[in-house]
Scaffold this motif. Structure first.
Motif, short mmCIF file in Angstrom:
data_model
loop_
_atom_site.label_atom_id
_atom_site.label_comp_id
_atom_site.label_asym_id
_atom_site.label_seq_id
_atom_site.Cartn_x
_atom_site.Cartn_y
_atom_site.Cartn_z
N GLU A 274 -103.15 -7.54 17.10
CA GLU A 274 -104.00 -8.70 17.33
C GLU A 274 -104.33 -8.84 18.82
OE1 GLU A 274 -101.26 -8.69 15.61
OE2 GLU A 274 -101.88 -9.14 13.55
N ALA A 275 -103.33 -8.63 19.68
CA ALA A 275 -103.57 -8.75 21.12
C ALA A 275 -104.54 -7.68 21.60
CB ALA A 275 -102.25 -8.66 21.88
N ALA A 276 -104.44 -6.49 21.05
CA ALA A 276 -105.34 -5.40 21.46
C ALA A 276 -106.79 -5.71 21.11
CB ALA A 276 -104.91 -4.09 20.82
N GLY A 277 -107.00 -6.48 20.05
CA GLY A 277 -108.36 -6.84 19.65
C GLY A 277 -108.87 -8.12 20.28
N SER A 278 -108.01 -8.79 21.04
CA SER A 278 -108.42 -10.04 21.69
C SER A 278 -109.21 -9.74 22.96
CB SER A 278 -107.18 -10.88 22.04
OG SER A 278 -107.50 -11.93 22.93
N PRO A 279 -110.26 -10.51 23.24
CA PRO A 279 -111.01 -10.28 24.48
C PRO A 279 -110.20 -10.57 25.73
CG PRO A 279 -111.76 -12.29 23.38
CD PRO A 279 -110.86 -11.59 22.43
N HIS A 280 -109.08 -11.28 25.59
CA HIS A 280 -108.22 -11.58 26.74
C HIS A 280 -106.88 -10.87 26.63
CE1 HIS A 280 -111.29 -14.59 27.10
NE2 HIS A 280 -110.89 -15.21 26.01
N GLY A 281 -106.32 -10.80 25.44
CA GLY A 281 -105.01 -10.16 25.27
C GLY A 281 -105.03 -8.68 25.54
N ASN A 282 -106.16 -8.01 25.31
CA ASN A 282 -106.20 -6.57 25.55
C ASN A 282 -105.99 -6.24 27.03
OD1 ASN A 282 -108.96 -5.35 26.85
ND2 ASN A 282 -109.40 -7.27 25.78
N GLU A 303 -97.42 0.08 16.46
CA GLU A 303 -98.30 -0.87 15.78
C GLU A 303 -99.71 -0.33 15.61
OE1 GLU A 303 -98.11 -5.04 16.62
OE2 GLU A 303 -96.23 -4.84 17.75
N LEU A 304 -100.12 0.63 16.45
CA LEU A 304 -101.44 1.24 16.29
C LEU A 304 -101.42 2.41 15.32
CD1 LEU A 304 -102.76 1.31 19.98
CD2 LEU A 304 -103.25 -0.36 18.20
N ALA A 305 -100.24 2.97 15.08
CA ALA A 305 -100.13 4.12 14.20
C ALA A 305 -100.60 3.76 12.79
CB ALA A 305 -98.69 4.62 14.16
N GLY A 306 -101.37 4.66 12.20
CA GLY A 306 -101.94 4.43 10.88
C GLY A 306 -103.30 3.78 10.93
N ARG A 307 -103.66 3.24 12.08
CA ARG A 307 -104.97 2.59 12.25
C ARG A 307 -105.64 3.03 13.55
NH1 ARG A 307 -103.59 -3.71 11.13
NH2 ARG A 307 -101.80 -3.24 12.44
N ALA A 308 -105.29 4.24 13.99
CA ALA A 308 -105.81 4.72 15.27
C ALA A 308 -107.33 4.88 15.23
CB ALA A 308 -105.14 6.04 15.65
N ALA A 309 -107.86 5.44 14.12
CA ALA A 309 -109.31 5.62 14.03
C ALA A 309 -110.04 4.28 14.02
CB ALA A 309 -109.64 6.42 12.77
N GLU A 310 -109.46 3.31 13.32
CA GLU A 310 -110.05 1.97 13.32
C GLU A 310 -110.03 1.36 14.71
OE1 GLU A 310 -109.27 -2.43 11.27
OE2 GLU A 310 -108.12 -0.67 10.60
N ALA A 311 -108.91 1.58 15.44
CA ALA A 311 -108.82 1.06 16.80
C ALA A 311 -109.84 1.74 17.72
CB ALA A 311 -107.41 1.27 17.34
N GLN A 315 -114.34 -2.41 19.89
CA GLN A 315 -114.78 -2.56 21.28
C GLN A 315 -113.63 -2.80 22.23
OE1 GLN A 315 -117.33 -5.93 21.92
NE2 GLN A 315 -118.10 -5.16 23.87
N LYS A 316 -112.58 -3.54 21.81
CA LYS A 316 -111.46 -3.87 22.68
C LYS A 316 -110.28 -2.93 22.46
CE LYS A 316 -113.64 -7.54 24.23
NZ LYS A 316 -114.82 -7.50 23.36
N ARG A 317 -109.96 -2.62 21.22
CA ARG A 317 -108.77 -1.80 20.94
C ARG A 317 -108.92 -0.38 21.45
NH1 ARG A 317 -109.17 -4.75 15.81
NH2 ARG A 317 -107.54 -6.35 15.78
N CYS A 318 -110.16 0.12 21.55
CA CYS A 318 -110.34 1.47 22.07
C CYS A 318 -109.80 1.59 23.49
CB CYS A 318 -111.81 1.87 22.01
SG CYS A 318 -112.90 0.96 23.13
N ARG A 319 -109.82 0.48 24.25
CA ARG A 319 -109.30 0.52 25.62
C ARG A 319 -107.80 0.75 25.64
NH1 ARG A 319 -112.19 -5.15 27.52
NH2 ARG A 319 -114.35 -4.58 27.07
N ILE A 320 -107.09 0.21 24.65
CA ILE A 320 -105.64 0.40 24.58
C ILE A 320 -105.33 1.87 24.32
CG2 ILE A 320 -103.51 -0.34 23.48
CD1 ILE A 320 -105.05 -2.49 25.07
N LEU A 321 -106.09 2.51 23.42
CA LEU A 321 -105.90 3.94 23.18
C LEU A 321 -106.16 4.74 24.45
CD1 LEU A 321 -107.61 4.36 19.68
CD2 LEU A 321 -105.17 4.49 20.19
#
Length: 444
Positions: A274-282, A303-311, A315-321
């Protein structure tokens, strides 16, 4: 005869006033009028001082005024001779802090009732908390004084910020003995540098006030107490703009160990997705990834494992990867990359996923780079002409191993005619430039 005597007296009074007259219209100057009022036996000296703030002079009637009435605040009806006139926004705000400093609960309620609009809003920007109404705002401040008995305010500045706004900078110190807000640790003395903004409505009453905390270790009484307070509400802070910046500043502070940085956002465990997808939490997660050793980041990868392609498509979660690929060894990110490679053909053309693939080519292990280049070689011409995928092709030409670069260049331009066709394409021409650059450096 009586009328003549009255006219003579009036003329004498006018002659006394003449030295203080100025201007073409014959109106008294501001300073001269003040001086005349102070010297006159008809007006009270306090009223003359009030004239400086556009107050209306009133006849003296001390014999009919009680002591309580004489000390009554003209703005809020509280007993305080130091209360400012309502026309001055800065002094109204100053008086708010003076009442808090004196812990005058009765004065706070009276002052707020007269200087705040009925639907006033108070917002704690860091935690995303909003209170509405005079009773709610004054009640919260009363609870603050009760929960933090030794609460102390040191006001650094109060300045006008536009025609209807006032900004204040102050330091708040105290010890929370009863639960009020987790940003203040229980039983430990804290010190926060705060900023507040007061917005006034058209009738001169406060209709909105917002407060935010500033992490300043140089001025903190005990930085550990502040960090503990932040860790107790980091999940809420990470979801707001100012709270996110506050956590990032805390992680950047000198003297904060890696273990404390991780503990600072311990509440985000189990909420990293959830934090990775937040405009501020990421931004908080990105700062953590760049600040602590990789072994302390395993909970984010899990927590990203299993949903890496979705991340990667987010727009925000890709930055965490991307940050994980930059700062973590290939052995830690291999699980995520293995999920991405089967979908590389789609991600190469995706507006966000293409950046993740470029990071794999730049920071990934040789095996993953080689497999990704092999996928690009299967349809290199089409990727090179795609406005998004062409960036992945160029990244492969820059970061892949020499053998893989040569294989990709051969797939892009197997002969001179194909190279010329590609160079004439508005997007493929940039790929051809990269090939020419590598040819000059003998890197193919």
């Amino acid at each position: 005869q009586q009328q003549q005597q009255q006219q003579i007296q009036q003329q004498q009074q006018m002659q006394q006033c003449m030295p203080y007259m100025s201007g073409s219209a014959g109106l008294p100057s501001h300073d001269a009028s003040l001086d005349y009022l102070r010297r006159s036996s008809v007006f009270d000296s306090g009223v003359a001082d009030g004239f400086n703030n556009a107050a209306i002079a009133k006849p003296r009637s001390d014999s009919t005024r009680s002591e309580d009435e004489a000390n009554t605040c003209p703005t809020c009806s509280s007993r305080d001779s130091m209360c400012p006139p309502s026309a001055d926004h800065v002094e109204i705000v100053s008086h708010c802090y003076a009442l808090m400093q004196r812990k005058d609960l009765e004065g706070i309620q009276a002052h707020y009732s007269n200087t705040h609009s009925s639907n006033v809003e108070m917002m704690m920007l860091d935690r995303g908390i909003a209170l509405s109404g005079v009773e709610a705002v004054s009640g919260f401040l009363a609870r603050m004084l009760t929960s933090i008995p030794d609460l102390d305010f040191l006001v650094h500045s109060i300045t006008q910020d536009g025609p209807s706004s006032v900004k204040a900078e102050f330091t708040m110190t105290g010890t929370q003995t009863q639960p009020l807000t987790p940003v203040f640790p229980m039983g430990k003395r804290f010190q926060w540098l705060c900023s507040a903004q007061f917005d006034f409505d058209s009738v001169g009453k406060i209709h909105r006030r917002s407060v935010s905390f500033n992490f300043d270790p140089a001025s903190s009484l005990d930085m550990r107490a502040n960090l503990e307070g932040l860790s107790q509400c980091s999940l809420a802070l990470a979801s707001t703009p100012s709270g996110s910046r506050l956590l990032q500043l805390a992680m950047e502070a000198n003297g904060v160990s890696d273990s404390v940085r991780v503990q600072l956002i311990d509440q985000l465990r189990g909420h990293a997705w959830e934090a990775a997808g937040s405009p501020h939490g990421n931004h908080v997660l990105q700062k953590l990834i760049a600040s602590v050793p990789p072994q302390r980041l395993q909970f984010i990868i899990e927590e990203l494992a299993g949903r890496a392609a979705e991340a990667a498509e987010h727009q925000k979660r890709c930055r965490i990867l991307e940050r994980l690929l930059e700062h973590c060894p290939g052995s830690m990110t291999a699980r995520l990359v293995e999920e991405l490679l089967p979908k590389a053909s789609w991600l190469a053309r995706h507006p966000f996923g293409n950046f993740v693939l470029q990071h794999i080519l730049e920071h990934g292990v040789p095996e993953h780079r080689q497999r990704l280049v092999a996928i690009l070689c299967k349809d290199a011409g089409r990727y090179a002409r795609h406005k998004i995928a062409s960036n992945v092709v160029r990244a492969a030409l820059m970061h892949a191993d020499p053998e893989d670069r040569a294989e990709l260049a051969q797939a892009l331009a197997p002969d001179h005619q194909e190279f010329m066709n590609l160079s004439k394409h508005k997007i493929g021409s940039f790929v051809c430039r990269e090939i020419k650059h590598l040819s000059k450096k003998n890197s193919l």
